[in-house]
Each structure stands twice: as structure tokens, then as C-alpha cells.
Motif scaffolding. Structure first.
Motif, PDB file in Angstrom:
ATOM      1  N   CYS A 101      -0.450 -10.691  -9.080  1.00 58.59           N
ATOM      2  CA  CYS A 101      -0.372  -9.429  -8.297  1.00 58.59           C
ATOM      3  C   CYS A 101       1.246  -9.291  -7.723  1.00 58.59           C
ATOM      4  N   SER A 102       1.866 -10.282  -7.854  1.00 58.34           N
ATOM      5  CA  SER A 102       3.143 -10.029  -7.348  1.00 58.34           C
ATOM      6  C   SER A 102       4.178  -9.498  -8.140  1.00 58.34           C
ATOM      7  N   LYS A 103       3.574  -9.136  -9.591  1.00 62.06           N
ATOM      8  CA  LYS A 103       4.464  -8.472 -10.545  1.00 62.06           C
ATOM      9  C   LYS A 103       4.262  -6.896 -10.253  1.00 62.06           C
ATOM     10  N   PHE A 104       3.328  -6.555  -9.500  1.00 66.58           N
ATOM     11  CA  PHE A 104       2.966  -5.096  -9.221  1.00 66.58           C
ATOM     12  C   PHE A 104       3.522  -4.774  -7.740  1.00 66.58           C
ATOM     13  N   PRO A 105       4.564  -3.917  -7.627  1.00 69.71           N
ATOM     14  CA  PRO A 105       5.028  -3.589  -6.163  1.00 69.71           C
ATOM     15  C   PRO A 105       4.121  -2.844  -5.585  1.00 69.71           C
ATOM     16  N   GLU A 106       3.114  -2.049  -6.185  1.00 72.85           N
ATOM     17  CA  GLU A 106       2.449  -1.272  -5.423  1.00 72.85           C
ATOM     18  C   GLU A 106       1.032  -1.903  -4.922  1.00 72.85           C
ATOM     19  N   VAL A 107       0.696  -3.242  -5.341  1.00 74.06           N
ATOM     20  CA  VAL A 107      -0.188  -4.038  -4.995  1.00 74.06           C
ATOM     21  C   VAL A 107       0.058  -4.888  -3.889  1.00 74.06           C
ATOM     22  N   ILE A 108      -1.065  -4.864  -2.974  1.00 74.72           N
ATOM     23  CA  ILE A 108      -1.117  -5.499  -1.630  1.00 74.72           C
ATOM     24  C   ILE A 108      -2.100  -6.766  -1.823  1.00 74.72           C
ATOM     25  N   PHE A 109      -1.542  -8.175  -1.800  1.00 78.98           N
ATOM     26  CA  PHE A 109      -2.662  -9.219  -2.171  1.00 78.98           C
ATOM     27  C   PHE A 109      -2.920  -9.848  -0.795  1.00 78.98           C
ATOM     28  N   TYR A 110      -4.444  -9.797  -0.761  1.00 83.13           N
ATOM     29  CA  TYR A 110      -5.010 -10.669   0.562  1.00 83.13           C
ATOM     30  C   TYR A 110      -6.062 -11.605  -0.212  1.00 83.13           C
ATOM     31  N   GLU A 111      -5.947 -13.162   0.605  1.00 81.11           N
ATOM     32  CA  GLU A 111      -6.346 -14.120   0.120  1.00 81.11           C
ATOM     33  C   GLU A 111      -7.779 -14.140   1.150  1.00 81.11           C
ATOM     34  N   LYS A 112      -8.765 -14.832   0.110  1.00 82.85           N
ATOM     35  CA  LYS A 112      -9.977 -15.378   0.912  1.00 82.85           C
ATOM     36  C   LYS A 112      -9.891 -16.036   2.302  1.00 82.85           C
ATOM     37  N   ASP A 113     -10.424 -15.591   3.397  1.00 79.53           N
ATOM     38  CA  ASP A 113     -10.505 -16.535   4.642  1.00 79.53           C
ATOM     39  C   ASP A 113      -9.232 -16.198   5.384  1.00 79.53           C
ATOM     40  N   LYS A 114      -8.450 -15.294   4.957  1.00 77.91           N
ATOM     41  CA  LYS A 114      -7.099 -15.086   5.915  1.00 77.91           C
ATOM     42  C   LYS A 114      -7.346 -13.703   6.562  1.00 77.91           C
ATOM     43  N   ASN A 115      -6.569 -13.435   7.466  1.00 77.23           N
ATOM     44  CA  ASN A 115      -6.592 -12.201   8.350  1.00 77.23           C
ATOM     45  C   ASN A 115      -6.127 -11.211   7.434  1.00 77.23           C
ATOM     46  N   VAL A 116      -6.801 -10.212   7.455  1.00 83.15           N
ATOM     47  CA  VAL A 116      -6.575  -8.889   6.483  1.00 83.15           C
ATOM     48  C   VAL A 116      -6.090  -7.677   7.709  1.00 83.15           C
ATOM     49  N   ARG A 117      -4.927  -7.495   7.114  1.00 84.72           N
ATOM     50  CA  ARG A 117      -4.196  -6.486   8.227  1.00 84.72           C
ATOM     51  C   ARG A 117      -3.815  -5.368   7.248  1.00 84.72           C
ATOM     52  N   LEU A 118      -4.108  -4.242   7.372  1.00 84.71           N
ATOM     53  CA  LEU A 118      -3.775  -3.163   6.301  1.00 84.71           C
ATOM     54  C   LEU A 118      -2.475  -2.590   6.813  1.00 84.71           C
ATOM     55  N   GLU A 119      -1.683  -2.515   6.056  1.00 79.48           N
ATOM     56  CA  GLU A 119      -0.373  -1.993   6.177  1.00 79.48           C
ATOM     57  C   GLU A 119       0.030  -1.025   5.066  1.00 79.48           C
ATOM     58  N   LEU A 120      -0.078   0.037   5.056  1.00 74.84           N
ATOM     59  CA  LEU A 120       0.070   1.161   4.050  1.00 74.84           C
ATOM     60  C   LEU A 120       1.465   1.921   4.500  1.00 74.84           C
ATOM     61  N   VAL A 121       2.399   1.486   4.375  1.00 73.56           N
ATOM     62  CA  VAL A 121       3.675   2.085   4.525  1.00 73.56           C
ATOM     63  C   VAL A 121       4.349   2.437   3.466  1.00 73.56           C
TER      64      VAL A 121
END
Length: 66
Positions: free
Chosen positions: A46-66
Motif C-alpha cells: 500500500c505504501s507504493k500508492f499515495p492515494e491509499v491510507i492503510f490501517y492494521e487490524k486491532d489498531k485505532n482507525v482514525r479517518l483523515e481525508l485531507v
């Protein structure tokens, strides 16, 4: 103009993730990937794609669509 946001929920799909993101990134401004896999390969892909925001399992998911 309205922004298009895609959501991809996955687990153990790293073998097709790169090809899939290559195809769908043209349709979305941002893509949120929620990964339930136990490894970190999805994050690397996912890090190869600038438009992708990656979230891992069991981590806090905070939506940031800036």
C-alpha cells in the motif's frame, strides 16, 4: 467536485493486492485499506500508492481525508 473514497477490507490477500490497487486507484481520490492479516506485507504494498491510507487490524482507525 465530489470526492470518491473507496474502502477495501482484506485479510491475507497480499498476492493480488498490488494488481488490484493498480486497477482501482484511477477511480478513487482516496482508498482506505483495512487489513486483518498477521503480516506487514500489505502495508509495504500500500505504501507504493499515495492515494491509499492503510490501517492494521486491532489498531485505532482514525479517518483523515485531507
Amino acid at each position: 467536485m465530489r470526492r470518491q473514497v473507496g474502502i477495501l477490507i482484506m485479510k491475507d490477500e497480499n498476492d493480488i493486492l498490488d494488481e488490484y490497487l493498480n486497477k482501482i486507484t484511477q477511480y478513487y481520490d482516496k482508498i482506505l485499506v483495512l487489513d486483518g492479516s498477521e503480516d506487514d506485507e500489505g502495508e509495504k504494498i500500500c505504501s507504493k500508492f499515495p492515494e491509499v491510507i492503510f490501517y492494521e487490524k486491532d489498531k485505532n482507525v482514525r479517518l483523515e481525508l485531507v
